[in-house]
Design an enzyme around this catalytic site. Structure first.
Site, PDB file in Angstrom:
ATOM      1  N   HIS A 168       0.802  -1.036  -0.110  1.00 24.49           N
ATOM      2  CA  HIS A 168      -0.027  -0.192  -0.053  1.00 24.49           C
ATOM      3  C   HIS A 168       0.878   1.262  -0.133  1.00 24.49           C
ATOM      4  O   HIS A 168       1.779   1.105   0.842  1.00 24.49           O
ATOM      5  CB  HIS A 168      -0.969  -0.124   1.224  1.00 24.49           C
ATOM      6  CG  HIS A 168      -2.027  -0.768   1.347  1.00 24.49           C
ATOM      7  ND1 HIS A 168      -2.634  -1.365   2.219  1.00 24.49           N
ATOM      8  CD2 HIS A 168      -3.049  -0.753   0.213  1.00 24.49           C
ATOM      9  CE1 HIS A 168      -3.753  -1.969   2.085  1.00 24.49           C
ATOM     10  NE2 HIS A 168      -4.010  -1.620   0.734  1.00 24.49           N
ATOM     11  N   CYS A 264      -2.539   3.064   9.028  1.00 25.49           N
ATOM     12  CA  CYS A 264      -3.352   2.058   8.635  1.00 25.49           C
ATOM     13  C   CYS A 264      -4.530   1.936   9.614  1.00 25.49           C
ATOM     14  O   CYS A 264      -5.900   1.697   9.039  1.00 25.49           O
ATOM     15  CB  CYS A 264      -3.006   0.696   8.582  1.00 25.49           C
ATOM     16  SG  CYS A 264      -1.319   0.533   7.242  1.00 25.49           S
TER      17      CYS A 264
HETATM   18  N1  ARG Z   1      -3.963  -7.136   6.252  1.00 17.61           N
HETATM   19  C1  ARG Z   1      -4.277  -5.699   5.743  1.00 17.61           C
HETATM   20  C2  ARG Z   1      -4.457  -5.795   4.331  1.00 17.61           C
HETATM   21  O1  ARG Z   1      -3.660  -6.693   3.976  1.00 17.61           O
HETATM   22  C3  ARG Z   1      -3.405  -4.515   6.368  1.00 17.61           C
HETATM   23  C4  ARG Z   1      -3.936  -3.279   5.852  1.00 17.61           C
HETATM   24  C5  ARG Z   1      -3.045  -2.344   6.119  1.00 17.61           C
HETATM   25  N2  ARG Z   1      -3.595  -1.096   5.675  1.00 17.61           N
HETATM   26  C6  ARG Z   1      -2.884   0.060   5.243  1.00 17.61           C
HETATM   27  N3  ARG Z   1      -3.435   1.103   4.836  1.00 17.61           N
HETATM   28  N4  ARG Z   1      -1.673  -0.123   4.724  1.00 17.61           N
HETATM   29  O2  ARG Z   1      -4.908  -5.396   3.652  1.00 17.61           O
END
Ligand code: ARG
Length: 704
Positions: A168, A264
């Site tokens: 991300h 996150c």
């Molecule tokens: N386990 C989640 C995923 O893989 C973690 C999300 C983390 N969020 C973020 N905005 N980076 O989607």
């Protein structure tokens, strides 16, 4: 201002690592402690509450990642673009977030199905509100960016993520107040890094090291001059302090196990709109069509890989699989790129593969005038070895003199429009040159599995042949040479002096004598050492029979050059009985034209050597015209030069002891070229033996 600031969070009541959808989750299923997670989440909640209002959305069973509210959507003003999760594991969160936003009175936008976009996890506003940085590559699709730009009326700057640990944008990128940027450059492709560098001044860029990046230092919440994060090294703390920021560390190790941290776990739901900023996107899309044995030949994989490797993304709109073995398939693919430049790069590689625009999008090629002799307009299309057509006034015109690395010039002649490849130096004021990548197509032969397997060169086309395949290659080349000779075809040889040093001279001479060679290309050196061998028995001073250096032998080649210079030319030296054997001797005797191209290191040179390189290139091009096969024997520069001049469809055999040379030359993406890594003297001797076998009455030729 700060008192107005609001964040959305979701308590970790149902948080756990239940599945693996990013590398951090691997090995961590059910490994996070609920108690510790609750405690860590509450600590973060407290810190934020000191500086902002924190809204809560109800957690739900079965969607453990709902704690990561950054992925709820992307808010600007009172508008939100809801997330469309890439993984089905998280899609269950969508209705809950949607409900929350609707209840709060946001205008909610939803992307088309199958167009993933993961909200503020992949889209971060510049903290001055000047534009939106948007990531793509893992979770969000580039094609979502134009929608976001339109709905939020903001400029979207697309950045491509390359490292799956930083899947991300908010895991490796954090815009800070005052125009600062905290980020981890290796997570992005080079084009994106350039885009970042163009927008953020060097003194505002805080590039972090991997050690901080893997602690999720970029996954930080920035409130004015405070930066809340899991952990930072001393070095990073100091750099942030120097830039006027105060770091608040709060452990979030339990959430790191799911691939998330401070940022996150939060979503900024108050993002002020800058009234003077409006939508622009540089994302471009085109739809192309590919036809052929797309699966058999691996063409479709290659095409889609190229799109992604070059920084674009794709959507296959249509795929018609040919039903019979021999029928072709057709794919329509929408290609998107973050900018026009990237689109051009992608499309030119796809054009090489034979891709065409859909008929309804078909447009004439863009032409621009040459305004200075020898100089093309900036954006000129660079020609390739593949047969090319350009669309002018609604008609496809075949490009003449196809070669690589030229421009395509269109001229009006009494016979009509003519398109041809021209070298930069040959462009003239009055020429019109094709620019951009519109209205250009290449014609690629479609080869089915069967065709490829029966093609003479196919078995070696998979790349560079290894030593043990040399004999097999020799057999095939001999067979080809024989056929070309018998039908009156044309074989051009480019050879380096190594041919002579390795004892291949007599074999090459034999090939010339037997009518297997129709033109010879090389430098001053091959001719010098060939004649040296014939006149003095040495090559570069080494006795060719005994393999030892001869006293004073290093002067031999100069004496030879001097003698030929006295005669006036190689042909005259042959006439006068001074040169009585060797490769060049046979060329002269059998009227085989040769061109010798000079270089900076040439001694003499021989009177025949063309020291005007432009003229030498022209001589090469002339001798190459109509060639059926080019044999490249241990001469990197001459062979590369020849490769560039030779259109696809001409068989090329490249022999060199250096695998790098062979790879470079034989990697033309066509079955007609083959590389052999071996000693060229040995290769030639095997080749001659093989040819002799083919002509011997005891040999049962393959045609029988
Ligand atoms: N386990 C989640 C995923 O893989 C973690 C999300 C983390 N969020 C973020 N905005 N980076 O989607």
């Amino acid at each position: 201002m700060t008192s107005q600031l609001r964040f959305l969070m979701c308590a970790p009541d149902h948080y756990d690592v239940d599945y693996v959808i990013n590398p951090w989750m691997e090995g961590n299923i059910h490994k996070s402690s609920r108690d510790r997670a609750v405690e860590q989440w509450q600590n973060l909640h407290h810190i934020l509450k000191d500086h902002a209002i924190v809204d809560l959305v109800n957690p739900h069973k079965g969607v453990p990642d709902m704690v990561f509210t950054a992925n709820a959507g992307l808010v600007l003003g009172d508008t939100v673009v809801l997330s469309r999760f890439f993984h089905k594991e998280r899609q269950g969160e969508e209705p809950y977030f949607k409900e929350w936003f609707e209840q709060k009175g946001y205008t909610v936008h939803e992307l088309p199905k199958d167009l993933p976009f993961e909200g503020a996890g992949d889209a971060l506003l510049d903290r001055e509100g000047r534009w939106l940085w948007a990531g793509y590559g893992f979770r969000s699709e580039l094609d979502s960016h134009p929608y976001i730009a339109k709905w939020l009326d903001i400029e979207v700057v697309s950045l491509r993520l390359m490292d799956e640990r930083f899947y991300h944008l908010d895991t490796c990128f954090c815009p800070l107040s005052g125009g600062y940027l905290l980020y981890y450059p290796p997570a992005f492709d080079s084009y994106s890094n350039r885009v970042i560098e163009m927008r953020v001044a060097p003194e505002k860029r805080i590039a972090i090291e991997e050690a901080d990046a893997v602690n999720f230092a970029c996954n930080a919440v920035n409130i004015d001059n405070r930066v809340v994060m899991n952990k930072a090294s001393e070095g990073l703390k100091k750099r942030l302090a120097d830039a006027g920021f105060e770091i608040i560390e709060t452990q979030l190790t339990e959430f790191l196990k799911a691939g998330g941290a401070a940022k996150c776990l939060t979503l900024r739901v108050t993002e002020p709109v800058q009234v003077d900023r409006h939508a622009t996107v540089s994302v471009e899309s085109r739809t192309i069509r590919l036809e052929g044995h797309l699966l058999d030949s691996g063409l479709i994989n290659r095409a889609l890989d190229l799109v992604v490797e070059n920084g674009g993304s794709f959507q296959v709109l249509n795929f018609n699989l040919g039903e019979q073995k021999q029928s072709t398939s057709m794919a329509e693919v929408k290609v998107s790129a973050p900018s026009h430049d990237v689109m051009e790069a992608i499309l030119s590689t796809l054009i090489d593969l034979g891709a065409v625009n859909l008929p309804q999008d078909e447009r004439d090629a863009k032409l621009e005038d040459v305004t200075q002799n020898g100089v093309a307009p900036d954006d000129f299309y660079v020609s390739t070895i593949y047969p090319t057509e350009v669309r002018v006034n609604g008609e496809w015109v075949k490009v003449e003199y196809q070669r690589m690395d030229g421009a395509i010039a269109i001229t009006q002649t009494p016979k009509g429009l003519v398109a041809r490849c021209k070298l930069l130096r040959d462009l003239e004021v009055g020429d019109r040159v094709v620019v951009d990548v519109i209205g250009i197509r290449t014609i690629r032969k479609t080869e089915s599995r069967e065709q490829r397997n029966t093609q003479e060169f196919s078995f070696m086309s998979a790349g560079v042949s290894s030593e043990r395949r040399v004999e097999l290659v020799v057999e095939q080349v001999a067979w080809e040479l024989r056929q070309i000779r018998d039908r009156g075809g044309k074989v051009v040889v480019t050879a380096g002096p190594v041919v002579i040093h390795t004892g291949g001279g007599e074999h090459l001479a034999h090939l010339v004598r037997q009518g297997y060679v129709q033109a010879l290309l090389g430098g001053n050196a091959i001719a010098v050492h060939d004649i040296e061998q014939s006149m003095m028995g040495t090559s570069l001073g080494v006795d060719m029979k005994r393999g030892v250096a001869v006293r004073g032998g290093h002067r031999h080649h100069l004496k030879v050059i001097n003698t030929i210079r006295r005669c006036g030319s190689i042909a005259k030296a042959v006439e006068q009985g001074i040169v009585t054997g060797g490769v060049l001797y046979e060329c002269v005797r059998h009227d085989i034209p040769f061109a010798l191209a000079g270089s900076i290191r040439d001694d003499g040179p021989l009177p025949d050597t063309q020291m005007d390189l432009i003229k030498a290139q022209e001589e090469y091009a002339q001798l190459l015209e109509g060639a059926d096969m080019v044999l490249m024997l241990s001469s990197m520069l001459h062979s590369i030069g020849v490769g560039n001049m030779t259109p696809a469809g001409v068989k090329m055999v490249c022999v060199d002891i250096n695998p790098a040379v062979v790879t470079k030359l034989s990697d033309r993406g066509s079955v007609e070229s083959v590389g052999v890594v071996t000693d060229v003297g040995l290769f030639l001797s095997l080749l001659v033996q093989q040819l002799d076998k083919l002509t011997s009455p005891y040999h049962f030729a393959k045609t029988v």
